[in-house]
Write a protein that holds these residues in place. Structure first.
Motif, mmCIF file in Angstrom:
data_model
loop_
_atom_site.group_PDB
_atom_site.id
_atom_site.type_symbol
_atom_site.label_atom_id
_atom_site.label_comp_id
_atom_site.label_asym_id
_atom_site.label_seq_id
_atom_site.Cartn_x
_atom_site.Cartn_y
_atom_site.Cartn_z
ATOM 1 N N PHE A 114 0.873 -1.183 0.000
ATOM 2 C CA PHE A 114 0.000 0.000 0.000
ATOM 3 C C PHE A 114 0.905 1.226 0.000
ATOM 4 O O PHE A 114 1.527 1.547 1.009
ATOM 5 C CB PHE A 114 -0.933 -0.004 1.208
ATOM 6 C CG PHE A 114 -2.097 -0.938 1.073
ATOM 7 C CD1 PHE A 114 -2.103 -2.163 1.724
ATOM 8 C CD2 PHE A 114 -3.186 -0.605 0.284
ATOM 9 C CE1 PHE A 114 -3.173 -3.026 1.592
ATOM 10 C CE2 PHE A 114 -4.271 -1.463 0.143
ATOM 11 C CZ PHE A 114 -4.254 -2.681 0.799
ATOM 12 N N GLY A 115 0.956 1.915 -1.129
ATOM 13 C CA GLY A 115 1.896 3.016 -1.279
ATOM 14 C C GLY A 115 1.308 4.400 -1.127
ATOM 15 O O GLY A 115 2.044 5.375 -1.040
ATOM 16 N N SER A 116 -0.018 4.492 -1.065
ATOM 17 C CA SER A 116 -0.676 5.793 -0.961
ATOM 18 C C SER A 116 -1.612 5.771 0.231
ATOM 19 O O SER A 116 -2.343 4.804 0.425
ATOM 20 C CB SER A 116 -1.469 6.088 -2.233
ATOM 21 O OG SER A 116 -0.639 6.021 -3.379
ATOM 22 N N TRP A 117 -1.611 6.855 0.975
ATOM 23 C CA TRP A 117 -2.387 6.920 2.221
ATOM 24 C C TRP A 117 -3.121 8.251 2.331
ATOM 25 O O TRP A 117 -2.617 9.294 1.908
ATOM 26 C CB TRP A 117 -1.469 6.762 3.432
ATOM 27 C CG TRP A 117 -0.818 5.427 3.486
ATOM 28 C CD1 TRP A 117 0.340 5.036 2.877
ATOM 29 C CD2 TRP A 117 -1.306 4.276 4.190
ATOM 30 N NE1 TRP A 117 0.599 3.718 3.151
ATOM 31 C CE2 TRP A 117 -0.390 3.227 3.962
ATOM 32 C CE3 TRP A 117 -2.426 4.025 4.984
ATOM 33 C CZ2 TRP A 117 -0.554 1.948 4.499
ATOM 34 C CZ3 TRP A 117 -2.584 2.761 5.531
ATOM 35 C CH2 TRP A 117 -1.655 1.738 5.286
ATOM 36 N N GLY A 118 -4.311 8.179 2.929
ATOM 37 C CA GLY A 118 -5.033 9.394 3.265
ATOM 38 C C GLY A 118 -4.572 9.939 4.601
ATOM 39 O O GLY A 118 -3.695 9.374 5.259
ATOM 40 N N GLN A 119 -5.200 11.038 5.013
ATOM 41 C CA GLN A 119 -4.800 11.691 6.260
ATOM 42 C C GLN A 119 -5.517 11.116 7.471
ATOM 43 O O GLN A 119 -5.144 11.393 8.603
ATOM 44 C CB GLN A 119 -5.063 13.200 6.174
ATOM 45 C CG GLN A 119 -6.495 13.639 6.485
ATOM 46 C CD GLN A 119 -7.515 13.216 5.436
ATOM 47 O OE1 GLN A 119 -7.166 12.785 4.339
ATOM 48 N NE2 GLN A 119 -8.800 13.335 5.783
ATOM 49 N N GLY A 120 -6.561 10.330 7.224
ATOM 50 C CA GLY A 120 -7.282 9.675 8.310
ATOM 51 C C GLY A 120 -8.520 10.427 8.756
ATOM 52 O O GLY A 120 -8.624 11.645 8.602
ATOM 53 N N THR A 121 -9.456 9.671 9.316
ATOM 54 C CA THR A 121 -10.669 10.244 9.895
ATOM 55 C C THR A 121 -10.941 9.545 11.229
ATOM 56 O O THR A 121 -10.819 8.326 11.327
ATOM 57 C CB THR A 121 -11.863 10.126 8.932
ATOM 58 O OG1 THR A 121 -13.001 10.809 9.464
ATOM 59 C CG2 THR A 121 -12.242 8.680 8.659
ATOM 60 N N GLN A 122 -11.292 10.321 12.234
ATOM 61 C CA GLN A 122 -11.463 9.782 13.580
ATOM 62 C C GLN A 122 -12.845 9.147 13.743
ATOM 63 O O GLN A 122 -13.865 9.760 13.403
ATOM 64 C CB GLN A 122 -11.300 10.893 14.629
ATOM 65 C CG GLN A 122 -11.535 10.461 16.056
ATOM 66 C CD GLN A 122 -10.441 9.556 16.586
ATOM 67 O OE1 GLN A 122 -9.261 9.842 16.435
ATOM 68 N NE2 GLN A 122 -10.829 8.458 17.231
ATOM 69 N N VAL A 123 -12.857 7.940 14.278
ATOM 70 C CA VAL A 123 -14.099 7.258 14.651
ATOM 71 C C VAL A 123 -14.031 6.974 16.141
ATOM 72 O O VAL A 123 -13.072 6.361 16.620
ATOM 73 C CB VAL A 123 -14.277 5.947 13.863
ATOM 74 C CG1 VAL A 123 -15.461 5.157 14.415
ATOM 75 C CG2 VAL A 123 -14.462 6.239 12.385
ATOM 76 N N THR A 124 -15.022 7.456 16.867
ATOM 77 C CA THR A 124 -15.090 7.243 18.302
ATOM 78 C C THR A 124 -16.418 6.575 18.641
ATOM 79 O O THR A 124 -17.477 7.094 18.295
ATOM 80 C CB THR A 124 -14.958 8.564 19.067
ATOM 81 O OG1 THR A 124 -13.728 9.204 18.707
ATOM 82 C CG2 THR A 124 -14.973 8.314 20.571
ATOM 83 N N VAL A 125 -16.336 5.424 19.310
ATOM 84 C CA VAL A 125 -17.532 4.667 19.683
ATOM 85 C C VAL A 125 -17.647 4.701 21.204
ATOM 86 O O VAL A 125 -16.759 4.203 21.906
ATOM 87 C CB VAL A 125 -17.462 3.220 19.173
ATOM 88 C CG1 VAL A 125 -18.764 2.485 19.494
ATOM 89 C CG2 VAL A 125 -17.182 3.192 17.678
ATOM 90 N N SER A 126 -18.719 5.269 21.695
ATOM 91 C CA SER A 126 -18.912 5.379 23.137
ATOM 92 C C SER A 126 -19.715 4.184 23.642
ATOM 93 O O SER A 126 -20.585 3.658 22.946
ATOM 94 C CB SER A 126 -19.624 6.678 23.482
ATOM 95 O OG SER A 126 -20.914 6.701 22.895
ATOM 96 N N SER A 127 -19.444 3.807 24.878
ATOM 97 C CA SER A 127 -20.135 2.640 25.465
ATOM 98 C C SER A 127 -21.405 3.048 26.160
ATOM 99 O O SER A 127 -21.681 4.223 26.358
ATOM 100 C CB SER A 127 -19.203 1.932 26.425
ATOM 101 O OG SER A 127 -18.775 2.822 27.423
#
Length: 127
Positions: A114-127
């Motif tokens: 995998f040679g190309s990457w995005g900057q990312g997105t945060q996923v937060t799951v609360s209990s």
């Protein structure tokens, strides 16, 4: 050089759903396998799912199998990750990634390819 931009992350309660998107530009999206990775807080980045350049059923990490679905729309140059039945342990920064080899015959891509990457997105799951 390909540019990958993720979106769709956010805060959700356990049991809920989110759909992540990854928009690609700068190269021909439709001929490369794509994948999703995630990095939980304080942990290393891990594989989530990948999909062949032509689409079809994806390849999944055991931890998400049956809950997450990877898909792509080659006409729109976009990769998706539908996440259902979310758990607190799914909390992470999610990254999309592009294969460096065109027309790979499998959805299984060595992580090093995998040679190309995005900057990312945060996923937060609360209990």
């Amino acid at each position: 050089q390909v540019q990958l931009v993720e979106s769709g992350g956010g805060l959700v309660q356990a049991g809920g759903s989110l759909r992540l998107s990854c928009r690609a530009s700068g190269r021909t999206f439709s001929i490369y396998a794509m994948g999703w990775f995630r990095q939980p807080p304080g942990k290393e980045r891990e594989f989530v799912a990948s999909i062949k350049w032509s689409g079809g059923s994806g390849y999944y990490a055991d931890s998400v199998k049956g809950r997450f679905t990877i898909s792509r729309d080659n006409a729109k140059g976009t990769l998706y990750l539908q996440m259902n039945s979310l758990k607190p342990e799914d909390t992470a920064i999610y990254y999309c990634a592009g294969d460096s080899r065109p027309f790979r015959s499998s959805a299984v891509v060595p992580s090093a390819d995998f040679g190309s990457w995005g900057q990312g997105t945060q996923v937060t799951v609360s209990s």
